[in-house]
Design a protein around this motif. Sequence first.
Motif, PDB file in Angstrom:
ATOM      1  N   VAL A 192       0.581  -1.241  -0.063  1.00 28.99           N
ATOM      2  CA  VAL A 192       0.297   0.224   0.051  1.00 28.99           C
ATOM      3  C   VAL A 192       1.268   1.358   0.506  1.00 28.99           C
ATOM      4  O   VAL A 192       1.828   1.348   0.683  1.00 28.99           O
ATOM      5  N   TYR A 193       0.927   2.377  -1.410  1.00 32.13           N
ATOM      6  CA  TYR A 193       1.387   3.114  -0.641  1.00 32.13           C
ATOM      7  C   TYR A 193       0.877   4.537  -1.343  1.00 32.13           C
ATOM      8  O   TYR A 193      -0.733   5.124  -1.386  1.00 32.13           O
ATOM      9  N   PRO A 194       0.708   5.200   0.598  1.00 29.08           N
ATOM     10  CA  PRO A 194      -0.136   6.328   0.609  1.00 29.08           C
ATOM     11  C   PRO A 194       0.703   7.756  -0.949  1.00 29.08           C
ATOM     12  O   PRO A 194       1.729   7.985  -0.712  1.00 29.08           O
ATOM     13  N   ARG A 195      -0.014   8.208  -1.057  1.00 30.27           N
ATOM     14  CA  ARG A 195       0.060   9.571  -1.902  1.00 30.27           C
ATOM     15  C   ARG A 195      -0.407  10.855  -1.578  1.00 30.27           C
ATOM     16  O   ARG A 195      -1.584  11.104  -2.199  1.00 30.27           O
ATOM     17  N   PRO A 196      -0.572  11.607  -0.506  1.00 27.17           N
ATOM     18  CA  PRO A 196      -0.986  12.344  -0.166  1.00 27.17           C
ATOM     19  C   PRO A 196      -0.824  13.308  -0.848  1.00 27.17           C
ATOM     20  O   PRO A 196      -2.372  14.069  -1.226  1.00 27.17           O
ATOM     21  N   THR A 197       0.350  13.296  -1.448  1.00 23.71           N
ATOM     22  CA  THR A 197      -0.032  15.149  -2.575  1.00 23.71           C
ATOM     23  C   THR A 197      -0.370  15.352  -3.342  1.00 23.71           C
ATOM     24  O   THR A 197      -1.053  15.795  -4.668  1.00 23.71           O
ATOM     25  N   GLN A 198      -1.233  13.238  -4.352  1.00 29.38           N
ATOM     26  CA  GLN A 198      -1.476  12.968  -5.004  1.00 29.38           C
ATOM     27  C   GLN A 198      -3.274  13.043  -5.356  1.00 29.38           C
ATOM     28  O   GLN A 198      -3.452  12.982  -6.022  1.00 29.38           O
ATOM     29  N   GLY A 199      -3.304  12.740  -3.636  1.00 28.84           N
ATOM     30  CA  GLY A 199      -5.016  13.079  -3.110  1.00 28.84           C
ATOM     31  C   GLY A 199      -5.113  10.983  -3.358  1.00 28.84           C
ATOM     32  O   GLY A 199      -6.561  11.085  -3.600  1.00 28.84           O
ATOM     33  N   PHE A 200      -4.666   9.896  -3.640  1.00 33.25           N
ATOM     34  CA  PHE A 200      -4.609   8.974  -3.553  1.00 33.25           C
ATOM     35  C   PHE A 200      -3.970   8.010  -2.730  1.00 33.25           C
ATOM     36  O   PHE A 200      -2.693   8.536  -2.549  1.00 33.25           O
ATOM     37  N   ILE A 201      -4.605   7.179  -2.865  1.00 38.28           N
ATOM     38  CA  ILE A 201      -3.432   5.735  -2.302  1.00 38.28           C
ATOM     39  C   ILE A 201      -3.082   4.681  -3.213  1.00 38.28           C
ATOM     40  O   ILE A 201      -4.177   3.938  -3.819  1.00 38.28           O
ATOM     41  N   LEU A 202      -2.724   4.028  -3.563  1.00 41.15           N
ATOM     42  CA  LEU A 202      -2.033   2.652  -4.075  1.00 41.15           C
ATOM     43  C   LEU A 202      -1.947   1.658  -4.182  1.00 41.15           C
ATOM     44  O   LEU A 202      -1.252   2.145  -2.642  1.00 41.15           O
ATOM     45  N   VAL A 203      -2.706   0.983  -4.146  1.00 38.38           N
ATOM     46  CA  VAL A 203      -2.977  -0.176  -3.363  1.00 38.38           C
ATOM     47  C   VAL A 203      -2.792  -1.631  -4.660  1.00 38.38           C
ATOM     48  O   VAL A 203      -2.980  -1.490  -5.476  1.00 38.38           O
ATOM     49  N   ALA A 204      -1.306  -2.500  -4.055  1.00 38.15           N
ATOM     50  CA  ALA A 204      -0.997  -3.128  -5.174  1.00 38.15           C
ATOM     51  C   ALA A 204      -1.372  -4.818  -4.884  1.00 38.15           C
ATOM     52  O   ALA A 204      -0.827  -5.100  -3.345  1.00 38.15           O
ATOM     53  N   CYS A 205      -1.657  -5.348  -5.512  1.00 38.19           N
ATOM     54  CA  CYS A 205      -1.879  -6.695  -5.554  1.00 38.19           C
ATOM     55  C   CYS A 205      -0.635  -7.508  -6.267  1.00 38.19           C
ATOM     56  O   CYS A 205      -0.155  -7.051  -7.249  1.00 38.19           O
ATOM     57  N   ARG A 206      -0.947  -8.994  -6.230  1.00 33.56           N
ATOM     58  CA  ARG A 206      -0.076  -9.545  -6.699  1.00 33.56           C
ATOM     59  C   ARG A 206      -0.697  -9.171  -8.418  1.00 33.56           C
ATOM     60  O   ARG A 206       0.548  -9.922  -9.555  1.00 33.56           O
ATOM     61  N   ASN A 207      -1.838  -9.382  -8.849  1.00 31.42           N
ATOM     62  CA  ASN A 207      -2.263  -9.374 -10.127  1.00 31.42           C
ATOM     63  C   ASN A 207      -2.724  -7.922 -10.192  1.00 31.42           C
ATOM     64  O   ASN A 207      -3.393  -8.874 -11.457  1.00 31.42           O
ATOM     65  N   SER A 208      -2.930  -7.219  -9.579  1.00 31.08           N
ATOM     66  CA  SER A 208      -3.827  -5.955 -10.057  1.00 31.08           C
ATOM     67  C   SER A 208      -2.647  -5.233  -9.478  1.00 31.08           C
ATOM     68  O   SER A 208      -2.697  -4.688  -8.354  1.00 31.08           O
ATOM     69  N   LEU A 209      -3.667  -3.661 -10.017  1.00 31.24           N
ATOM     70  CA  LEU A 209      -3.624  -2.556  -8.792  1.00 31.24           C
ATOM     71  C   LEU A 209      -4.523  -1.303  -8.811  1.00 31.24           C
ATOM     72  O   LEU A 209      -5.225  -1.699 -10.090  1.00 31.24           O
ATOM     73  N   TYR A 210      -4.803  -1.226  -7.741  1.00 33.84           N
ATOM     74  CA  TYR A 210      -6.301   0.039  -8.030  1.00 33.84           C
ATOM     75  C   TYR A 210      -5.700   1.553  -7.231  1.00 33.84           C
ATOM     76  O   TYR A 210      -4.078   1.440  -6.493  1.00 33.84           O
ATOM     77  N   ALA A 211      -6.548   2.081  -7.457  1.00 32.16           N
ATOM     78  CA  ALA A 211      -6.093   3.413  -6.879  1.00 32.16           C
ATOM     79  C   ALA A 211      -7.218   3.937  -5.511  1.00 32.16           C
ATOM     80  O   ALA A 211      -8.409   3.016  -6.166  1.00 32.16           O
TER      81      ALA A 211
END
Lengths: 409, 596
Positions: B316-335
Amino acid sequence: MIRSADNGDDIRLRRELSEMQGDLQKATKRIQQLEDSAVEAASQTATPGAGDNVLRNGEAEFSDDAYNDLGLGGDAAERIAFWSSHLSTDTLLAFTSSELLKASTHSAYAADDPDWEKTTGRIRLGTTRTISQQLPNRYAQQGSILYFQFTATLRTATALPAGLKFFAEIYDNTAGQEKIISGATLALTIAVQGTPGATTRQYRVIVTTDKGDTYQVDAAAIVNAPNSQSVVNYVRVSWTAIPGRVSARVEKLQGGVYALLTEIASGTTEYNDYGDAGTVIGAFSTGTFTAIRARIDDSSFAPAFGVINRYAYAIKIPEDYNISLTTGDQLLRIGLSAALTDARQLILDRFQLGFTWGGFQRSAADIAIVNPLSLTANPYGGLLPPATSDPYDAPDTGSGGPRREYTIA
Amino acid sequence: MPARRPLVNLRPMAGFIAALAALGLSPEVMARGSQCFIATADGRMRAWPGLGLQNTVQGGTIIMPASDGYASLGSVGSPGSGSLAASIANSLWYAGSGRLRFNGATIASLAASSTLSFLLRSGAAYGTTAYQAGRVAPSVPTLTGRDNVGGKINGELSMRFTRINSTTGGESDASEPTLPVTIIDGKAIASFDGMALDSNGQDKWGNYPSRIGFADKGPHYGLASVPEIADSALATLYGINRAYEFNFTDAQLDFEREAPIDNDPPPACTHVAALENIVIVFGCFGGTGVISSKPNFLEAFPIANLSFLPEAPVAVYPRPTQGFILVACRNSLYAVVYTGATPPYSLQSILPETGIAAHHNLCFAENEIYLFTERRGIGRVVGAGEVDYSFAQEVAEYTSGWTAANVVVGNDIPSQQVVYCHGSEILPYNKQTKKWGTPLPLSALRSGGAAAPLSGTIKACVTYQGKLYLAVDNGSIYALYRFNEGGGGSRAIYRSPWMPADRASESITRVKCAIDGSWNRASTLNLYRNGDSSAVETFAIGAQAGGNRMRHLETLKPGDAKNCESYALEWIVDSDDGSESILSALLEGVSSGVSL
């Protein structure tokens, strides 16, 4: 990277919908408050409704002879109907005439504690002996709440022991499983997440409540815990949410080594074991209880001399209580955690146990005794006094003699 | 005697190509065998200045930007997992496993677990008291009435109570209601006798009375005049221990504040992130659950805020300066973006079929995401649903044998390098000039003019204040090094591609070199021919004086590089300042007409 145009519209619409929902809720609430105002105005002048009562001889006014129309006289008229006493260590309780509380005029009375104060129609207690009454068949159903109340005062002004507790429990008197009615034995739920391995591990959780009770929750050892644990491959341990919990100690046994993994203070009822070694301990800790019981303990029980107070409790029957195993009687059983300094110092009266909360009223069985159908036995010379459940009416004259009028403080 | 003519002008400016193809590469690339050259912003390939050890601080297996610094989880021998995030008042939230550090220093003996926890900030440092997020309803206190004492209460009421930690503002669900009490012209006394505070910082009790006549119906409202009771204010009143006396009318109830019934503590989780005024936990309820706190009530996680991902998160990667959190899974990526609705966030798919194996497989570089995928190796996300692998074709073959879970990807802003690390070497990419640098092996580091190989494995990295920090497992700690900062330089090796002879064979008779930088240390130039692994001729080039500047070296005159059907040049320099650059190496010779 994120399609800002589409996402912006989606977010805006969600926000607008949420705001509209909030406005609707506020409007609904305000309407309800306006409707409630009328109910409130009416309720302020109304006297509280009466609750139901299943206990016989709730006023402790009738002898065994009078209530059950034994016609024996003698000691039968000097022992109370339906209220029995046992040692706190007794498990399978007998209910013969020997156990019924005796008045001081009983031939076998020998400084009994507890006893029956016949002249005033009250029960007196000063030891750790318990007082019980049998309940109707299968009265306490799983998931139900029983409201228990009584009045209490002290016979003398001697201070009560520090740390005194009053308890009331619904007891299963079935031979072979005589104990407080309980739910199923608490058990951990163990689930391996990700790729299982071949590691053997066992867990125990000790849950402590804000009343100081400790519950021990166990599970059999698992043999497929991941060999190399991580946030992908781990063991998830979960347990029942015990009311009033303030901490949960999670311990494990692996390779002959006991370890404390964590102490959870937030009330969360699960823990993921990612493979932390923990803090080595000598052995598993132990808890006092292994199931939720139908019992209340009141550590703030402090009746006073010269004042009559009413005490009320809600006793919850566990949802997973297996009533089919109860083939014997269910009982109401009450008592103290410690003996009082003065004999028979605690005076109890006006017992009520039922499914609904409300003011005191006699049980239907008691009302039938108080207002018998036979006119010849009517002290009013043929006119039946009105049956009443209003606790503020003066009590009727019964066979137990005149009762002291007292004030509920 | 045929005339000498130019054979090839090697001008290694185009970056590194790791293709195994022996012939046919451009003379402008650095070929396999090269090391310790990075592509710089001026279009050159310059020697790598090395790593700068950060003494007194340590990293972990998970290192993330947090608040005004960086935080990490894990120690050597006890790897960390999970994530950290900063939220309101710079509070530091963490979940996962491993020893906790902030700016490279431990905080007491705190470690992460699946129980969401947080620290409060005090000045420039974090306190050592770890709070677990949330608390649960207390047992029911006792309510007693005092009649006919000139009080304001007339009628039947009940009350509910909550636990409150006034330091964090966390409040539990409300207890079950007390049994109703009927009071006449009187006051109500609540007793907490026999009830302990929780061990999670609770110091107050919230109180919520019902309206008169609604004791067994509710709802229960806050009391505006007494919103909460300090546990220290409880006393023995009228013989009742740990008691507090209430005296109010319905008019004093706060009808906007009802007894909470959804202030649930968060479930066990694997990751945490913060976004605007909420905290979100991931990996709950079996691994795929996502649940957020209430806005501004960071310890309350109502079930209404629960949703699910198709698979468990890896990172999980918080990106507060860009207003979203990136969630990385084994087979997919989400915001995860903030919506303010219920739930107050939205899950949006970015890559439906591409994921990563470990937290360090991904980094952010401005609006791009650079990652290393299990299936296709090096890639970057340039738009939703789009992954560009083409920019890594020069090094695809080189990284094809890498283990995805061990690849560490990081971004160094000053040098514009995105680095891909595996084991004990680094592969840098200049995203400004779009050129790959050569491998940077930790074994090639130097210090004080001598070899100073760094043994260890790169485990994680973080970009802090724009600079890239690498965590190297040296067997005892995760030592932190700043990328591309002068330590003592490195052994830089330029290896040209094999150049085919134009004619049947050629003899190299002249080597004319133009260089840039200090070249203040001796270097060695080797000539190879015909695929041989041993140099056919070696030149020792002395250290240059005069500082950083362009130079034309004295022409070298090989005598043994004859009958070359193919030829290559290798230049080894022990750089100590990372300034060395090869502008050109013009090889001249004659056709020999002889094929060996």
